[in-house]
Design a protein around this motif. Structure first.
Motif, mmCIF file in Angstrom:
data_model
loop_
_atom_site.group_PDB
_atom_site.id
_atom_site.type_symbol
_atom_site.label_atom_id
_atom_site.label_comp_id
_atom_site.label_asym_id
_atom_site.label_seq_id
_atom_site.Cartn_x
_atom_site.Cartn_y
_atom_site.Cartn_z
ATOM 1 N N ASP A 1 -51.603 1.416 -71.313
ATOM 2 C CA ASP A 1 -52.622 2.325 -70.797
ATOM 3 C C ASP A 1 -52.356 2.508 -69.312
ATOM 4 O O ASP A 1 -52.641 1.623 -68.511
ATOM 5 C CB ASP A 1 -54.009 1.737 -71.039
ATOM 6 C CG ASP A 1 -55.117 2.719 -70.712
ATOM 7 O OD1 ASP A 1 -54.804 3.840 -70.297
ATOM 8 O OD2 ASP A 1 -56.294 2.360 -70.868
ATOM 9 N N GLN A 2 -51.783 3.672 -68.946
ATOM 10 C CA GLN A 2 -51.366 3.924 -67.568
ATOM 11 C C GLN A 2 -50.477 2.778 -67.066
ATOM 12 O O GLN A 2 -50.680 2.213 -65.997
ATOM 13 C CB GLN A 2 -52.569 4.103 -66.651
ATOM 14 C CG GLN A 2 -53.475 5.260 -67.054
ATOM 15 C CD GLN A 2 -54.611 5.453 -66.086
ATOM 16 O OE1 GLN A 2 -54.382 5.618 -64.883
ATOM 17 N NE2 GLN A 2 -55.841 5.431 -66.580
ATOM 18 N N SER A 3 -49.488 2.442 -67.906
ATOM 19 C CA SER A 3 -48.480 1.408 -67.636
ATOM 20 C C SER A 3 -49.041 -0.010 -67.687
ATOM 21 O O SER A 3 -48.345 -0.953 -67.310
ATOM 22 C CB SER A 3 -47.812 1.643 -66.269
ATOM 23 O OG SER A 3 -47.226 2.923 -66.202
ATOM 24 N N GLN A 4 -50.291 -0.185 -68.151
ATOM 25 C CA GLN A 4 -50.892 -1.510 -68.223
ATOM 26 C C GLN A 4 -51.200 -1.866 -69.674
ATOM 27 O O GLN A 4 -51.701 -1.036 -70.428
ATOM 28 C CB GLN A 4 -52.190 -1.546 -67.416
ATOM 29 C CG GLN A 4 -52.036 -1.258 -65.936
ATOM 30 C CD GLN A 4 -51.268 -2.357 -65.223
ATOM 31 O OE1 GLN A 4 -51.415 -3.540 -65.535
ATOM 32 N NE2 GLN A 4 -50.444 -1.969 -64.265
ATOM 33 N N VAL B 1 -62.685 1.848 -72.943
ATOM 34 C CA VAL B 1 -62.462 1.248 -71.629
ATOM 35 C C VAL B 1 -61.011 1.455 -71.240
ATOM 36 O O VAL B 1 -60.102 1.150 -72.022
ATOM 37 C CB VAL B 1 -62.806 -0.252 -71.645
ATOM 38 C CG1 VAL B 1 -62.572 -0.863 -70.272
ATOM 39 C CG2 VAL B 1 -64.251 -0.460 -72.076
ATOM 40 N N TYR B 2 -60.787 1.963 -70.039
ATOM 41 C CA TYR B 2 -59.436 2.238 -69.556
ATOM 42 C C TYR B 2 -59.089 1.258 -68.448
ATOM 43 O O TYR B 2 -59.883 1.029 -67.531
ATOM 44 C CB TYR B 2 -59.334 3.676 -69.044
ATOM 45 C CG TYR B 2 -59.688 4.704 -70.085
ATOM 46 C CD1 TYR B 2 -58.734 5.178 -70.985
ATOM 47 C CD2 TYR B 2 -60.985 5.187 -70.198
ATOM 48 C CE1 TYR B 2 -59.059 6.108 -71.954
ATOM 49 C CE2 TYR B 2 -61.325 6.122 -71.159
ATOM 50 C CZ TYR B 2 -60.360 6.578 -72.034
ATOM 51 O OH TYR B 2 -60.692 7.489 -72.992
ATOM 52 N N THR C 1 -49.491 -5.504 -76.707
ATOM 53 C CA THR C 1 -48.055 -5.789 -76.605
ATOM 54 C C THR C 1 -47.501 -6.432 -77.865
ATOM 55 O O THR C 1 -46.328 -6.785 -77.916
ATOM 56 C CB THR C 1 -47.793 -6.713 -75.407
ATOM 57 O OG1 THR C 1 -48.555 -7.917 -75.561
ATOM 58 C CG2 THR C 1 -48.189 -6.035 -74.105
ATOM 59 N N ILE C 2 -48.345 -6.592 -78.905
ATOM 60 C CA ILE C 2 -47.864 -7.184 -80.147
ATOM 61 C C ILE C 2 -46.988 -6.193 -80.898
ATOM 62 O O ILE C 2 -46.861 -5.036 -80.521
ATOM 63 C CB ILE C 2 -49.033 -7.637 -81.035
ATOM 64 C CG1 ILE C 2 -49.830 -6.417 -81.523
ATOM 65 C CG2 ILE C 2 -49.929 -8.613 -80.311
ATOM 66 C CD1 ILE C 2 -50.909 -6.762 -82.510
ATOM 67 N N TYR C 3 -46.419 -6.642 -81.987
ATOM 68 C CA TYR C 3 -45.505 -5.827 -82.776
ATOM 69 C C TYR C 3 -46.275 -5.046 -83.841
ATOM 70 O O TYR C 3 -47.078 -5.608 -84.579
ATOM 71 C CB TYR C 3 -44.444 -6.711 -83.443
ATOM 72 C CG TYR C 3 -43.600 -7.486 -82.455
ATOM 73 C CD1 TYR C 3 -42.409 -6.962 -81.967
ATOM 74 C CD2 TYR C 3 -44.021 -8.733 -82.000
ATOM 75 C CE1 TYR C 3 -41.643 -7.680 -81.054
ATOM 76 C CE2 TYR C 3 -43.262 -9.456 -81.083
ATOM 77 C CZ TYR C 3 -42.072 -8.919 -80.622
ATOM 78 O OH TYR C 3 -41.331 -9.618 -79.716
ATOM 79 N N GLY C 4 -46.003 -3.754 -83.928
ATOM 80 C CA GLY C 4 -46.606 -2.957 -84.977
ATOM 81 C C GLY C 4 -48.089 -2.694 -84.743
ATOM 82 O O GLY C 4 -48.640 -2.970 -83.686
#
Length: 379
Positions: A240-243, A202-203, A338-341
């Motif tokens: 994903d495309q800046s999102q 899903v994009y 947006t999480i780390y790693g």
């Protein structure tokens, strides 16, 4: 369509799709792609069975119609063709036609979309990649199996206007399958060669409608075309495309090798590296093959510190006795990009006790005393 051959015999280019002669296969003169002789023709099928596409695998040309397929073999002496043609056709044993012109791709094998599934082959027997998992999305005997959703997926639209949207692309790790869904929009499914399973891709925002593999010169990547006309590629970015988007991993269903018996569930062990102490990874459970109804949240969420470790979580709601007994369980593990790693899942193991089967009064067993202890015949 595709180039073939080098050396003394020359290099040839093949083509099809003539609207006046839909069953004809053409090729250019050797080493002269801008010219084509009048005899460079093979009639493979009649006007009611148009040729759709073809590829080269291991130096052999394969061509499909919507009902069958052929090998195209060289016969420069005319021996194989019986008529002096440079090439002759040999029908294959695949037995499955091509459903869409762009639903064909080649890699380590041939992969193509037929009316009743997606198949892999080396030019003879075919192996289905969808019969055990995605069969309700396709047709059987020319009829759609389902008109509504199958779990969270929608069946493929084979209407004339939607067939051109069916596309299949090979990558070194799997297959990308795009299609227009009945009652929904463009869908993308990904088949992993490693796990031999399908997942929905899903994009966010602008959906992907076509993919293409670009390789050579040390590069090997997948390019994606979106519905709004963008050309993008895969990268290690967490957007994903800046999102930002949510990554979901759904496990296989655990049945304990018994699809009938009820099990009393206990807890689940999740062997995982959360990647960072700031991360919070959610886990939900699906019971009895039901992926549509609301899942049961597993609490507390999995959190750091970083490093491989084992987390034990309860699979049952102690306030509801009915939640103890199920036939199967699967997990869905998700996290925000947006999480780390990068979290890593190594293993998961649910615990359960198989329950004794409840015997109906009309079903005799070795432990019953039928007919008041008299002799009876049991079958």
């Amino acid at each position: 369509m595709c180039p073939f051959g080098t050396g003394v015999s020359g290099e040839f280019y093949f083509g099809l799709g003539d609207p006046l002669n839909p069953g004809y296969l053409y090729w250019t003169n050797g080493n002269d792609p801008e010219s084509c002789g009048d005899v460079n023709i093979l009639e493979l099928s009649g006007p009611s069975e148009p040729l759709l596409n073809g590829v080269v695998l291991d130096g052999v040309i394969f061509v499909w119609s919507d009902r069958r397929s052929w090998r195209i073999l060289p016969s420069f002496s005319g021996g194989g063709s019986g008529g002096g043609s440079q090439f002759y056709a040999q029908e294959t044993a695949m037995g499955k036609g091509l459903a869409a012109r762009w639903g064909l791709t080649a890699g380590d094998q041939l992969y193509y979309v037929s009316w009743d599934g997606i198949y892999a082959t080396r030019g003879d027997a075919v192996t289905s990649l969808t019969n055990e998992t995605l069969a309700p999305l396709f047709r059987r005997d020319g009829t759609d199996i389902k008109n509504g959703p199958f779990g969270t997926l929608y069946p493929i639209s084979f209407s004339p206007s939607d067939i051109p949207k069916i596309r299949l692309t090979y990558s070194k790790d799997g297959l990308y399958f795009h299609y227009k869904a009945i009652g929904s929009g463009i869908k993308t499914l990904y088949y992993s060669f490693l796990t031999q399973g399908w997942m929905e891709d899903v994009y966010a925002g602008d959906p992907v409608t076509v993919t293409a593999r670009q390789y050579g010169g040390g590069a090997d990547t997948i390019l994606l075309g979106t519905e709004l006309g963008k050309l993008v590629s895969f990268s290690s970015s967490n957007l994903d495309q800046s999102q930002p988007f949510t990554s979901r991993l759904r496990t296989a269903e655990e049945l304990w090798d018994d699809t009938r018996a009820l099990k009393q569930l206990g807890d689940v062990m999740i062997d995982m590296d959360p990647a960072a102490s700031q991360n919070s990874i959610s886990v939900v459970a699906y019971y009895d093959g039901d992926y549509v109804s609301s899942p049961y949240p597993i609490t507390p969420a999995i959190a750091g510190p970083a490093g491989r470790q084992r987390f034990i979580r309860s699979l049952i709601d102690n306030t509801a006795i009915s939640s103890l007994l199920h036939r199967s369980v699967a997990l869905e593990i998700s996290w925000d990009t947006t999480i780390y790693g990068q979290p890593l899942l190594y293993e998961w193991q649910p615990s359960a006790l198989l329950k004794t089967e409840v015997i109906t009064p009309v079903r005799y067993t070795d432990w019953e005393r039928p007919a008041g202890g008299k002799n009876v015949w049991l079958q």
